[in-house]
Design a protein around this motif. Structure first.
Motif, PDB file in Angstrom:
ATOM      1  N   MET A  40       0.396  -1.259  -0.177  1.00 43.64           N
ATOM      2  CA  MET A  40       0.028   0.152  -0.310  1.00 43.64           C
ATOM      3  C   MET A  40       0.558   1.515  -0.081  1.00 43.64           C
ATOM      4  O   MET A  40       0.541   2.012   0.153  1.00 43.64           O
ATOM      5  CB  MET A  40      -0.986   0.041   1.079  1.00 43.64           C
ATOM      6  N   SER A  41       1.902   0.768  -0.354  1.00 45.87           N
ATOM      7  CA  SER A  41       3.057   2.085  -0.098  1.00 45.87           C
ATOM      8  C   SER A  41       2.618   3.547  -1.612  1.00 45.87           C
ATOM      9  O   SER A  41       2.034   2.425  -2.843  1.00 45.87           O
ATOM     10  CB  SER A  41       4.441   1.597  -0.680  1.00 45.87           C
ATOM     11  N   LYS A  42       2.920   4.462  -1.232  1.00 49.58           N
ATOM     12  CA  LYS A  42       2.490   5.335  -2.750  1.00 49.58           C
ATOM     13  C   LYS A  42       3.616   6.512  -2.911  1.00 49.58           C
ATOM     14  O   LYS A  42       4.489   7.130  -2.278  1.00 49.58           O
ATOM     15  CB  LYS A  42       1.011   6.050  -2.287  1.00 49.58           C
ATOM     16  N   LEU A  43       3.721   7.119  -4.087  1.00 50.61           N
ATOM     17  CA  LEU A  43       4.879   8.030  -4.681  1.00 50.61           C
ATOM     18  C   LEU A  43       4.237   8.780  -5.024  1.00 50.61           C
ATOM     19  O   LEU A  43       3.397   8.955  -5.807  1.00 50.61           O
ATOM     20  CB  LEU A  43       5.867   7.600  -5.037  1.00 50.61           C
ATOM     21  N   GLY A  44       4.285  10.103  -4.222  1.00 46.15           N
ATOM     22  CA  GLY A  44       3.493  11.177  -5.184  1.00 46.15           C
ATOM     23  C   GLY A  44       4.365  12.476  -5.558  1.00 46.15           C
ATOM     24  O   GLY A  44       5.303  12.459  -4.872  1.00 46.15           O
ATOM     25  N   MET A  45       4.312  12.894  -6.842  1.00 47.19           N
ATOM     26  CA  MET A  45       5.205  13.517  -7.470  1.00 47.19           C
ATOM     27  C   MET A  45       4.119  15.172  -7.501  1.00 47.19           C
ATOM     28  O   MET A  45       3.617  14.504  -8.376  1.00 47.19           O
ATOM     29  CB  MET A  45       6.152  13.872  -8.569  1.00 47.19           C
ATOM     30  N   LEU A  46       4.205  15.614  -5.452  1.00 50.26           N
ATOM     31  CA  LEU A  46       3.302  16.701  -6.312  1.00 50.26           C
ATOM     32  C   LEU A  46       3.654  18.391  -6.838  1.00 50.26           C
ATOM     33  O   LEU A  46       5.034  18.468  -6.967  1.00 50.26           O
ATOM     34  CB  LEU A  46       2.871  17.174  -4.885  1.00 50.26           C
ATOM     35  N   PHE A  68      -2.698  15.291   0.917  1.00 49.61           N
ATOM     36  CA  PHE A  68      -2.054  13.812  -0.289  1.00 49.61           C
ATOM     37  C   PHE A  68      -2.622  12.573   1.097  1.00 49.61           C
ATOM     38  O   PHE A  68      -2.550  12.269   0.659  1.00 49.61           O
ATOM     39  CB  PHE A  68      -1.215  14.092  -1.099  1.00 49.61           C
ATOM     40  N   VAL A  69      -1.845  12.769   2.011  1.00 51.69           N
ATOM     41  CA  VAL A  69      -1.319  11.610   2.892  1.00 51.69           C
ATOM     42  C   VAL A  69      -2.877  11.234   3.113  1.00 51.69           C
ATOM     43  O   VAL A  69      -3.075   9.659   2.982  1.00 51.69           O
ATOM     44  CB  VAL A  69      -0.721  11.871   3.568  1.00 51.69           C
ATOM     45  N   VAL A  70      -3.800  11.746   4.151  1.00 53.90           N
ATOM     46  CA  VAL A  70      -4.954  11.823   4.414  1.00 53.90           C
ATOM     47  C   VAL A  70      -5.650  11.128   2.938  1.00 53.90           C
ATOM     48  O   VAL A  70      -6.028   9.569   3.286  1.00 53.90           O
ATOM     49  CB  VAL A  70      -5.456  13.248   4.448  1.00 53.90           C
ATOM     50  N   GLU A  71      -5.223  11.818   2.056  1.00 57.92           N
ATOM     51  CA  GLU A  71      -6.761  11.077   0.852  1.00 57.92           C
ATOM     52  C   GLU A  71      -6.274   9.264   0.458  1.00 57.92           C
ATOM     53  O   GLU A  71      -6.776   9.019   0.464  1.00 57.92           O
ATOM     54  CB  GLU A  71      -6.313  12.092  -0.634  1.00 57.92           C
ATOM     55  N   GLU A  72      -4.625   9.447   0.591  1.00 54.48           N
ATOM     56  CA  GLU A  72      -3.883   8.281   0.357  1.00 54.48           C
ATOM     57  C   GLU A  72      -4.239   6.648   1.096  1.00 54.48           C
ATOM     58  O   GLU A  72      -4.970   5.772   0.471  1.00 54.48           O
ATOM     59  CB  GLU A  72      -2.620   7.977   0.219  1.00 54.48           C
ATOM     60  N   ILE A  73      -3.773   7.375   1.979  1.00 56.10           N
ATOM     61  CA  ILE A  73      -4.382   6.259   3.257  1.00 56.10           C
ATOM     62  C   ILE A  73      -6.272   6.327   2.971  1.00 56.10           C
ATOM     63  O   ILE A  73      -6.733   5.140   3.415  1.00 56.10           O
ATOM     64  CB  ILE A  73      -4.487   6.728   4.941  1.00 56.10           C
ATOM     65  N   ILE A  74      -6.893   6.957   2.944  1.00 57.34           N
ATOM     66  CA  ILE A  74      -8.267   6.888   3.575  1.00 57.34           C
ATOM     67  C   ILE A  74      -8.640   5.985   1.837  1.00 57.34           C
ATOM     68  O   ILE A  74     -10.095   5.139   1.720  1.00 57.34           O
ATOM     69  CB  ILE A  74      -9.350   8.243   3.307  1.00 57.34           C
ATOM     70  N   ASN A  75      -8.111   6.014   0.938  1.00 53.89           N
ATOM     71  CA  ASN A  75      -8.400   5.672   0.042  1.00 53.89           C
ATOM     72  C   ASN A  75      -8.080   4.241  -0.122  1.00 53.89           C
ATOM     73  O   ASN A  75      -8.587   2.901  -0.822  1.00 53.89           O
ATOM     74  CB  ASN A  75      -7.772   6.091  -1.565  1.00 53.89           C
ATOM     75  N   ALA A  76      -6.864   3.801   0.915  1.00 52.74           N
ATOM     76  CA  ALA A  76      -6.360   2.275   1.006  1.00 52.74           C
ATOM     77  C   ALA A  76      -7.781   1.797   1.950  1.00 52.74           C
ATOM     78  O   ALA A  76      -8.090   0.268   1.719  1.00 52.74           O
ATOM     79  CB  ALA A  76      -5.518   2.466   1.646  1.00 52.74           C
ATOM     80  N   ALA A  77      -8.662   2.095   2.262  1.00 53.68           N
ATOM     81  CA  ALA A  77      -9.631   1.937   3.446  1.00 53.68           C
ATOM     82  C   ALA A  77      -8.923   0.517   4.482  1.00 53.68           C
ATOM     83  O   ALA A  77      -7.664   1.146   4.880  1.00 53.68           O
ATOM     84  CB  ALA A  77     -10.290   1.369   2.693  1.00 53.68           C
ATOM     85  N   GLY A  78      -9.364   0.119   4.151  1.00 53.51           N
ATOM     86  CA  GLY A  78      -8.937  -1.777   5.069  1.00 53.51           C
ATOM     87  C   GLY A  78      -8.092  -2.437   4.337  1.00 53.51           C
ATOM     88  O   GLY A  78      -7.636  -3.458   5.434  1.00 53.51           O
ATOM     89  N   GLY A 123     -10.609  -1.952   8.768  1.00 50.82           N
ATOM     90  CA  GLY A 123     -11.791  -1.586   7.468  1.00 50.82           C
ATOM     91  C   GLY A 123     -13.163  -1.321   8.102  1.00 50.82           C
ATOM     92  O   GLY A 123     -13.908  -1.207   7.317  1.00 50.82           O
ATOM     93  N   LEU A 124     -13.311  -1.483   9.710  1.00 49.84           N
ATOM     94  CA  LEU A 124     -14.588  -2.452   9.791  1.00 49.84           C
ATOM     95  C   LEU A 124     -15.211  -0.973  10.632  1.00 49.84           C
ATOM     96  O   LEU A 124     -16.133  -1.576  11.388  1.00 49.84           O
ATOM     97  CB  LEU A 124     -14.329  -3.439  10.429  1.00 49.84           C
ATOM     98  N   GLY A 125     -14.181   0.107  10.391  1.00 53.98           N
ATOM     99  CA  GLY A 125     -15.307   1.448  11.595  1.00 53.98           C
ATOM    100  C   GLY A 125     -14.487   1.388  12.386  1.00 53.98           C
ATOM    101  O   GLY A 125     -13.945   0.309  13.345  1.00 53.98           O
ATOM    102  N   GLY A 126     -14.225   1.891  13.262  1.00 50.91           N
ATOM    103  CA  GLY A 126     -13.673   2.700  14.872  1.00 50.91           C
ATOM    104  C   GLY A 126     -12.981   3.600  14.319  1.00 50.91           C
ATOM    105  O   GLY A 126     -12.754   5.115  13.789  1.00 50.91           O
ATOM    106  N   LYS A 127     -12.268   4.066  15.760  1.00 52.49           N
ATOM    107  CA  LYS A 127     -11.684   5.075  15.877  1.00 52.49           C
ATOM    108  C   LYS A 127     -10.348   5.243  15.864  1.00 52.49           C
ATOM    109  O   LYS A 127      -9.726   5.877  15.446  1.00 52.49           O
ATOM    110  CB  LYS A 127     -11.742   5.309  17.465  1.00 52.49           C
ATOM    111  N   THR A 128      -9.944   4.087  15.611  1.00 52.11           N
ATOM    112  CA  THR A 128      -8.081   3.852  15.571  1.00 52.11           C
ATOM    113  C   THR A 128      -7.697   3.599  13.809  1.00 52.11           C
ATOM    114  O   THR A 128      -7.236   1.799  14.055  1.00 52.11           O
ATOM    115  CB  THR A 128      -7.487   2.837  16.494  1.00 52.11           C
TER     116      THR A 128
END
Length: 138
Positions: free
Chosen positions: A1-7, A19-29, A89-94
């Motif tokens: 799930m690693s990612k490279l962004g050339m912003l 970018f980081v938040v969006e990629e982690i959210i897109n990766a989900a579970g 990815g089942l929902g929760g705070k952590t």
């Protein structure tokens, strides 16, 4: 799930955080959260990914020595955990256990960001290797 962004350099640190938040959210579970996220900012494409991987070596809970970067780490933890993805990815705070950021100088016309993700089973050990190649796990 690693990612490279050339912003685009104009997005600045706010763009990096988004970018980081969006990629982690897109990766989900998919990366089996809760995860530890290592982020490398700067250098080139290769160095930013290496920095992200190196950031994972810092123990969970240890903030960057630069207070501005430490504040970025804390903000990213809060933003990612507020996504509601939660464990597996089942929902929760952590969603993340920690976020670590490492930086390098970069060319003004580039803004590489490397993201390295480690699953919750953050296995670690210390090892001593002696000159005679004998070894011991501490």
């Amino acid at each position: 799930m690693s990612k490279l962004g050339m912003l685009k350099p104009g997005v600045g640190i706010e763009g990096v955080k988004d970018f980081v938040v969006e990629e982690i959210i897109n990766a989900a579970g998919q990366p089996c959260p809760p995860t530890v996220v290592g982020i490398g900012i700067g250098g080139g494409a290769d160095l930013s990914l290496k920095l992200g991987k190196r950031a994972l070596l810092r123990p969970v809970g240890f903030r960057h020595k630069d207070k501005k970067i430490a504040a970025i780490e804390e903000e990213l933890i809060e933003r990612i955990n507020s996504s509601g993805i939660g464990p597996m990815g089942l929902g929760g705070k952590t969603t993340v256990l920690d976020v670590h950021v490492e930086i390098a100088h970069r060319h003004p016309a580039s803004l590489p960001v490397g993201i390295a993700v480690q699953c919750w089973a953050d296995r670690r050990a210390d090892m001593v290797i002696k000159k005679d190649f004998s070894w011991k796990v501490k």
